[in-house]
Design a protein around this motif. Sequence first.
Motif, PDB file in Angstrom:
ATOM      1  N   LEU A  73       0.775  -1.292  -0.185  1.00  0.00           N
ATOM      2  CA  LEU A  73       0.046  -0.016   0.160  1.00  0.00           C
ATOM      3  C   LEU A  73       0.793   1.185  -0.020  1.00  0.00           C
ATOM      4  CD1 LEU A  73      -2.717  -0.741   2.586  1.00  0.00           C
ATOM      5  CD2 LEU A  73      -2.833  -0.873  -0.047  1.00  0.00           C
ATOM      6  N   THR A  74       2.042   1.055   0.375  1.00  0.00           N
ATOM      7  CA  THR A  74       3.070   2.515   0.259  1.00  0.00           C
ATOM      8  C   THR A  74       4.034   2.290  -0.433  1.00  0.00           C
ATOM      9  OG1 THR A  74       4.357   1.311   2.219  1.00  0.00           O
ATOM     10  CG2 THR A  74       2.317   2.545   2.848  1.00  0.00           C
ATOM     11  N   ASP A  75       4.437   1.553  -1.162  1.00  0.00           N
ATOM     12  CA  ASP A  75       5.742   1.637  -2.073  1.00  0.00           C
ATOM     13  C   ASP A  75       5.084   2.090  -3.352  1.00  0.00           C
ATOM     14  OD1 ASP A  75       7.945   1.021  -3.277  1.00  0.00           O
ATOM     15  OD2 ASP A  75       8.140  -0.901  -3.050  1.00  0.00           O
ATOM     16  N   THR A  76       6.340   2.975  -3.897  1.00  0.00           N
ATOM     17  CA  THR A  76       5.711   3.789  -5.110  1.00  0.00           C
ATOM     18  C   THR A  76       6.456   3.021  -6.378  1.00  0.00           C
ATOM     19  OG1 THR A  76       7.706   5.391  -4.666  1.00  0.00           O
ATOM     20  CG2 THR A  76       5.598   6.028  -3.924  1.00  0.00           C
ATOM     21  N   GLN A  77       6.838   2.085  -6.182  1.00  0.00           N
ATOM     22  CA  GLN A  77       7.591   1.265  -7.270  1.00  0.00           C
ATOM     23  C   GLN A  77       6.701  -0.134  -7.307  1.00  0.00           C
ATOM     24  OE1 GLN A  77      11.940   0.983  -7.816  1.00  0.00           O
ATOM     25  NE2 GLN A  77      12.042   2.086  -6.030  1.00  0.00           N
ATOM     26  N   TRP A  78       6.266  -0.357  -8.679  1.00  0.00           N
ATOM     27  CA  TRP A  78       5.720  -1.616  -9.042  1.00  0.00           C
ATOM     28  C   TRP A  78       6.354  -2.518 -10.244  1.00  0.00           C
ATOM     29  CZ3 TRP A  78       1.787  -4.526  -7.178  1.00  0.00           C
ATOM     30  CH2 TRP A  78       1.235  -5.395  -8.031  1.00  0.00           C
ATOM     31  N   THR A  79       7.331  -3.282  -9.830  1.00  0.00           N
ATOM     32  CA  THR A  79       8.098  -3.847 -10.722  1.00  0.00           C
ATOM     33  C   THR A  79       8.367  -5.474 -10.468  1.00  0.00           C
ATOM     34  OG1 THR A  79      10.039  -3.353  -9.678  1.00  0.00           O
ATOM     35  CG2 THR A  79       9.496  -1.904 -11.206  1.00  0.00           C
ATOM     36  N   PRO A  80       7.117  -6.293 -10.331  1.00  0.00           N
ATOM     37  CA  PRO A  80       7.013  -7.577  -9.879  1.00  0.00           C
ATOM     38  C   PRO A  80       7.762  -8.466 -10.834  1.00  0.00           C
ATOM     39  CG  PRO A  80       4.855  -6.875 -10.735  1.00  0.00           C
ATOM     40  CD  PRO A  80       5.519  -5.504 -10.717  1.00  0.00           C
ATOM     41  N   LEU A  81       7.974  -8.078 -12.001  1.00  0.00           N
ATOM     42  CA  LEU A  81       8.567  -8.879 -13.023  1.00  0.00           C
ATOM     43  C   LEU A  81       9.935  -8.788 -13.599  1.00  0.00           C
ATOM     44  CD1 LEU A  81       5.563  -8.637 -15.881  1.00  0.00           C
ATOM     45  CD2 LEU A  81       5.779 -10.257 -14.021  1.00  0.00           C
ATOM     46  N   PHE A  82      10.483  -7.560 -12.621  1.00  0.00           N
ATOM     47  CA  PHE A  82      11.938  -7.210 -12.707  1.00  0.00           C
ATOM     48  C   PHE A  82      12.928  -8.220 -11.970  1.00  0.00           C
ATOM     49  CE2 PHE A  82      11.782  -2.726 -14.395  1.00  0.00           C
ATOM     50  CZ  PHE A  82      10.951  -3.105 -15.350  1.00  0.00           C
ATOM     51  N   ALA A  83      14.330  -8.014 -11.824  1.00  0.00           N
ATOM     52  CA  ALA A  83      15.016  -8.631 -11.143  1.00  0.00           C
ATOM     53  C   ALA A  83      14.885  -8.385  -9.838  1.00  0.00           C
ATOM     54  CB  ALA A  83      16.555  -8.793 -11.736  1.00  0.00           C
ATOM     55  N   ASP A  84      14.710  -6.960  -9.462  1.00  0.00           N
ATOM     56  CA  ASP A  84      14.743  -6.653  -7.944  1.00  0.00           C
ATOM     57  C   ASP A  84      13.323  -6.148  -8.026  1.00  0.00           C
ATOM     58  OD1 ASP A  84      15.123  -5.334  -5.757  1.00  0.00           O
ATOM     59  OD2 ASP A  84      15.562  -3.390  -6.335  1.00  0.00           O
ATOM     60  N   PRO A  85      12.449  -7.133  -7.527  1.00  0.00           N
ATOM     61  CA  PRO A  85      11.045  -6.705  -7.786  1.00  0.00           C
ATOM     62  C   PRO A  85      10.484  -5.900  -6.450  1.00  0.00           C
ATOM     63  CG  PRO A  85      11.279  -8.877  -6.785  1.00  0.00           C
ATOM     64  CD  PRO A  85      12.628  -8.521  -7.199  1.00  0.00           C
ATOM     65  N   HIS A  86       9.555  -5.037  -6.851  1.00  0.00           N
ATOM     66  CA  HIS A  86       8.745  -4.190  -5.863  1.00  0.00           C
ATOM     67  C   HIS A  86       7.090  -4.363  -6.168  1.00  0.00           C
ATOM     68  CE1 HIS A  86      12.308  -1.911  -4.352  1.00  0.00           C
ATOM     69  NE2 HIS A  86      12.704  -2.034  -5.451  1.00  0.00           N
ATOM     70  N   TYR A  87       6.439  -4.306  -5.039  1.00  0.00           N
ATOM     71  CA  TYR A  87       5.170  -4.590  -5.084  1.00  0.00           C
ATOM     72  C   TYR A  87       4.177  -3.317  -4.747  1.00  0.00           C
ATOM     73  CZ  TYR A  87       7.075  -9.302  -5.973  1.00  0.00           C
ATOM     74  OH  TYR A  87       7.890 -10.432  -6.223  1.00  0.00           O
ATOM     75  N   GLY A  88       4.509  -2.271  -4.897  1.00  0.00           N
ATOM     76  CA  GLY A  88       3.866  -1.263  -4.371  1.00  0.00           C
ATOM     77  C   GLY A  88       2.567  -0.864  -5.493  1.00  0.00           C
ATOM     78  N   ILE A  89       1.544  -0.832  -4.957  1.00  0.00           N
ATOM     79  CA  ILE A  89       0.089  -0.673  -5.996  1.00  0.00           C
ATOM     80  C   ILE A  89      -0.139   0.920  -6.315  1.00  0.00           C
ATOM     81  CG2 ILE A  89      -1.636  -0.446  -4.181  1.00  0.00           C
ATOM     82  CD1 ILE A  89      -1.908  -2.542  -7.293  1.00  0.00           C
ATOM     83  N   LEU A  90       0.664   1.686  -5.591  1.00  0.00           N
ATOM     84  CA  LEU A  90       0.286   2.917  -5.773  1.00  0.00           C
ATOM     85  C   LEU A  90       0.530   3.519  -7.113  1.00  0.00           C
ATOM     86  CD1 LEU A  90       1.671   4.528  -2.481  1.00  0.00           C
ATOM     87  CD2 LEU A  90      -0.534   4.226  -3.240  1.00  0.00           C
ATOM     88  N   PRO A  91       1.633   3.129  -7.922  1.00  0.00           N
ATOM     89  CA  PRO A  91       1.614   3.512  -9.340  1.00  0.00           C
ATOM     90  C   PRO A  91       0.260   3.127 -10.324  1.00  0.00           C
ATOM     91  CG  PRO A  91       3.830   2.614  -8.554  1.00  0.00           C
ATOM     92  CD  PRO A  91       2.775   2.436  -7.602  1.00  0.00           C
ATOM     93  N   LEU A  92       0.157   1.883 -10.125  1.00  0.00           N
ATOM     94  CA  LEU A  92      -1.354   1.407 -10.920  1.00  0.00           C
ATOM     95  C   LEU A  92      -2.526   2.315 -10.335  1.00  0.00           C
ATOM     96  CD1 LEU A  92      -0.316  -2.303 -10.935  1.00  0.00           C
ATOM     97  CD2 LEU A  92      -0.083  -0.729 -12.720  1.00  0.00           C
TER      98      LEU A  92
END
Length: 316
Positions: A73-92
Amino acid sequence: MTTSTAAAPAAGALPVTSERLKKKRTRHVKERAIEALLFFAAFISVFTTAAILYVLISESVLFFQQVSIFDFLTDTQWTPLFADPHYGILPLLSGTITVAGVGLLLAIPVGTIIAVYLSEFASVGVREVVKPLLEMLAGVPTIVFGYFALLFVTPLLQRIFPDLPGFNMLSAGLVVGIMIVPYISSLAEDAMRAVPMSLREGSYAMGATRFQTAIKVVAPAATSGIAAACILGVSRAVGETMVVAVAAGMQPKFTFNPMEGAGTITAYIVQVALGDLPHGELAYQTIFAAGLTLVLLTLVFNILGYWLRRKFRETY
C-alpha cells in the motif's frame, strides 16, 4: 318435473367448479415455476459475484503471505517482473484514478447536459434519433476506442501540446470520457423523465421559464438518479482496459500528471494474463492482488453512490 328442472343446474355446477379449480391449480403451478426461474436468475448473479470474490481473495491471501500489506500500500514502485521486484500498488492506482478522473471531467458535464436537453428541450423526433445513436456509441468495441485515442486524439493533442508523448493518460482519459457519455446521459435522462409532470406545471404556473424549470426543479428532483448514473460512469471508467492499454502505455509510474504515460490496474492484468508466467508463482499472483484492489475501489464508489442516493431522496 319442477324438481328435476331445479336439480339440473346443481348437477351441472360441479363440472364448472371443477374446471375453475383446475385452472386455478394450473395458474398456481405456473406462478411457482416463474418464481423459481426468477430466484434461479438472482441466485446465479449472487453466486457469480461470490465465486469471483472467492478466487480473488484466496489467491491474494497467498500473495500477501510473501509480500507485506504495508509495502503493497505504500511502495511507489511496481516492478514485480523485474530482477529487483517491488510490489507497491500506488503507481497503478495513480494511473487508474488519473485516467478515470480525466474521463469523468468530460463525461459528467457533457452527459448531464445531453440528458437535460433530451428530457426537457428536444422534440419527440429528435429524441428518437439522438438516443439510439448514443446507445449505438456505447456498443462500439473498446479496442476501437483505444486506437481512436492513439491514432487520432493523441496527434490532435500534440498540435496543442508539442511535448506530449505518444502514450499519455490525457488522450486515454478523454476517450474514456467519450465512451461513458452514453451511460450517464441515458440513465440521467430516464431519471429526469420520471419526475412527475405536476412539478413542471407548478413551476410554469409560478412564471418560471423552461430553462429555470429544468435546472431548479427537474434536475434537483432527479438528483438521486443522476448521481447513480455518475457513479455507474465512475465504475465504468475505473474498470476500462483496452483504451488505457493501447493509448496510455503500460509502464507503471507514480504520477497524477495526465500529460505523461502510465499503467493502470486493468492494463497490468492484461499484460500479465497474456504472458508466459506459470500459475502459482508470486508474479502471477500479483494480478489477483491488483484485481482485488480494483474491486474494493469500485465497491467504495458504489457505497458512495448509495449514500448519495439516500441523502438526496431524503432531501427531495
